[in-house]
Motif scaffolding. Structure first.
Motif, short mmCIF file in Angstrom:
data_model
loop_
_atom_site.label_atom_id
_atom_site.label_comp_id
_atom_site.label_asym_id
_atom_site.label_seq_id
_atom_site.Cartn_x
_atom_site.Cartn_y
_atom_site.Cartn_z
N ALA A 187 -33.34 68.78 -17.74
CA ALA A 187 -34.39 69.76 -17.43
C ALA A 187 -34.71 69.79 -15.94
O ALA A 187 -35.52 70.60 -15.50
CB ALA A 187 -35.64 69.45 -18.23
N GLY A 188 -34.08 68.90 -15.17
CA GLY A 188 -34.32 68.87 -13.73
C GLY A 188 -35.46 67.95 -13.31
O GLY A 188 -35.82 67.90 -12.14
N ASP A 189 -36.02 67.21 -14.27
CA ASP A 189 -37.09 66.27 -13.95
C ASP A 189 -36.50 64.98 -13.39
O ASP A 189 -35.49 64.48 -13.90
CB ASP A 189 -37.91 65.92 -15.20
N ILE A 190 -37.13 64.42 -12.38
CA ILE A 190 -36.67 63.16 -11.80
C ILE A 190 -37.02 62.03 -12.76
O ILE A 190 -38.18 61.88 -13.15
CB ILE A 190 -37.28 62.94 -10.42
N THR A 191 -36.02 61.25 -13.14
CA THR A 191 -36.22 60.15 -14.09
C THR A 191 -36.11 58.78 -13.43
O THR A 191 -36.66 57.81 -13.94
CB THR A 191 -35.20 60.22 -15.23
N ASP A 192 -35.37 58.69 -12.33
CA ASP A 192 -35.14 57.44 -11.62
C ASP A 192 -35.03 57.71 -10.13
O ASP A 192 -34.63 58.82 -9.74
CB ASP A 192 -33.84 56.76 -12.09
N VAL A 193 -35.34 56.71 -9.33
CA VAL A 193 -35.19 56.83 -7.88
C VAL A 193 -34.50 55.58 -7.35
O VAL A 193 -34.60 54.50 -7.94
CB VAL A 193 -36.55 57.02 -7.17
N MET A 194 -33.81 55.74 -6.23
CA MET A 194 -33.19 54.60 -5.56
C MET A 194 -33.96 54.32 -4.28
O MET A 194 -34.19 55.22 -3.47
CB MET A 194 -31.73 54.88 -5.21
N ILE A 195 -34.36 53.05 -4.13
CA ILE A 195 -35.08 52.59 -2.95
C ILE A 195 -34.41 51.31 -2.49
O ILE A 195 -34.29 50.35 -3.27
CB ILE A 195 -36.56 52.32 -3.28
N ASN A 196 -33.95 51.29 -1.24
CA ASN A 196 -33.27 50.11 -0.69
C ASN A 196 -32.13 49.63 -1.58
O ASN A 196 -31.93 48.44 -1.76
CB ASN A 196 -34.26 48.97 -0.45
N GLY A 197 -31.40 50.59 -2.19
CA GLY A 197 -30.25 50.26 -3.02
C GLY A 197 -30.59 49.85 -4.44
O GLY A 197 -29.69 49.61 -5.24
N ASN A 198 -31.88 49.75 -4.76
CA ASN A 198 -32.31 49.39 -6.12
C ASN A 198 -32.80 50.63 -6.85
O ASN A 198 -33.46 51.48 -6.25
CB ASN A 198 -33.44 48.36 -6.07
N VAL A 199 -32.50 50.72 -8.14
CA VAL A 199 -32.90 51.87 -8.95
C VAL A 199 -34.13 51.50 -9.78
O VAL A 199 -34.17 50.46 -10.42
CB VAL A 199 -31.75 52.33 -9.87
N TYR A 200 -35.13 52.38 -9.72
CA TYR A 200 -36.38 52.20 -10.46
C TYR A 200 -36.62 53.43 -11.33
O TYR A 200 -36.37 54.55 -10.89
CB TYR A 200 -37.56 52.04 -9.50
N ASN A 201 -37.14 53.22 -12.53
CA ASN A 201 -37.49 54.38 -13.35
C ASN A 201 -38.73 55.03 -12.75
O ASN A 201 -39.43 54.43 -11.93
CB ASN A 201 -37.65 54.01 -14.83
N ILE A 202 -39.00 56.25 -13.14
CA ILE A 202 -40.07 57.02 -12.51
C ILE A 202 -41.43 56.35 -12.70
O ILE A 202 -42.28 56.40 -11.80
CB ILE A 202 -40.05 58.49 -12.98
N GLY A 203 -41.66 55.70 -13.82
CA GLY A 203 -42.92 55.00 -14.04
C GLY A 203 -43.13 53.88 -13.04
O GLY A 203 -44.23 53.72 -12.48
N GLU A 204 -42.07 53.12 -12.79
CA GLU A 204 -42.16 52.05 -11.78
C GLU A 204 -42.39 52.63 -10.40
O GLU A 204 -43.20 52.10 -9.63
CB GLU A 204 -40.87 51.23 -11.78
N ALA A 205 -41.70 53.73 -10.08
CA ALA A 205 -41.84 54.36 -8.77
C ALA A 205 -43.25 54.90 -8.57
O ALA A 205 -43.81 54.81 -7.47
CB ALA A 205 -40.81 55.46 -8.61
N ILE A 206 -43.84 55.45 -9.62
CA ILE A 206 -45.22 55.95 -9.52
C ILE A 206 -46.17 54.79 -9.22
O ILE A 206 -47.05 54.91 -8.35
CB ILE A 206 -45.61 56.71 -10.80
N MET A 207 -46.00 53.68 -9.88
CA MET A 207 -46.84 52.51 -9.61
C MET A 207 -46.65 52.00 -8.18
O MET A 207 -47.61 51.64 -7.51
CB MET A 207 -46.56 51.39 -10.62
N MET A 208 -45.39 52.00 -7.71
CA MET A 208 -45.11 51.57 -6.35
C MET A 208 -45.79 52.51 -5.34
O MET A 208 -46.35 52.07 -4.34
CB MET A 208 -43.60 51.53 -6.11
N ALA A 209 -45.74 53.81 -5.61
CA ALA A 209 -46.37 54.79 -4.72
C ALA A 209 -47.89 54.60 -4.71
O ALA A 209 -48.54 54.67 -3.66
CB ALA A 209 -46.01 56.21 -5.15
N LYS A 210 -48.48 54.34 -5.87
CA LYS A 210 -49.92 54.11 -5.95
C LYS A 210 -50.32 52.86 -5.16
O LYS A 210 -51.41 52.80 -4.59
CB LYS A 210 -50.36 53.94 -7.40
#
Length: 74
Positions: free
Chosen positions: A14-37
């Motif tokens: 559907a085009g929704d972001i489900t995972d992100v890569m940061i410093n070569g590590n992959v995080y699911n979107i829930g983890e990334a949201i917590m990191m951003a907060k």
């Protein structure tokens, strides 16, 4: 604490972001949201959709290339 940047994203059909890569590590979107907060990711903020779901959004600037939807995919 130095903030990291999102390098790549993974999207579902559907085009929704489900995972992100940061410093070569992959995080699911829930983890990334917590990191951003926690202020650990630069260039993004946490927004809330009408249905109440939280999502990551690029901070507004004059550059379209760094928008999350325009980053390379995993």
């Amino acid at each position: 604490m130095e903030q990291a940047r999102i390098e790549r994203v993974k999207k579902n059909s559907a085009g929704d972001i489900t995972d992100v890569m940061i410093n070569g590590n992959v995080y699911n979107i829930g983890e990334a949201i917590m990191m951003a907060k926690d202020g650990r990711i630069a260039g993004v903020n946490v927004a809330r959709a009408r249905n109440g779901r939280e999502y990551l959004r690029s901070n507004p600037d004059a550059t379209a290339e760094n928008n999350l939807d325009n980053l390379p995919t995993l």
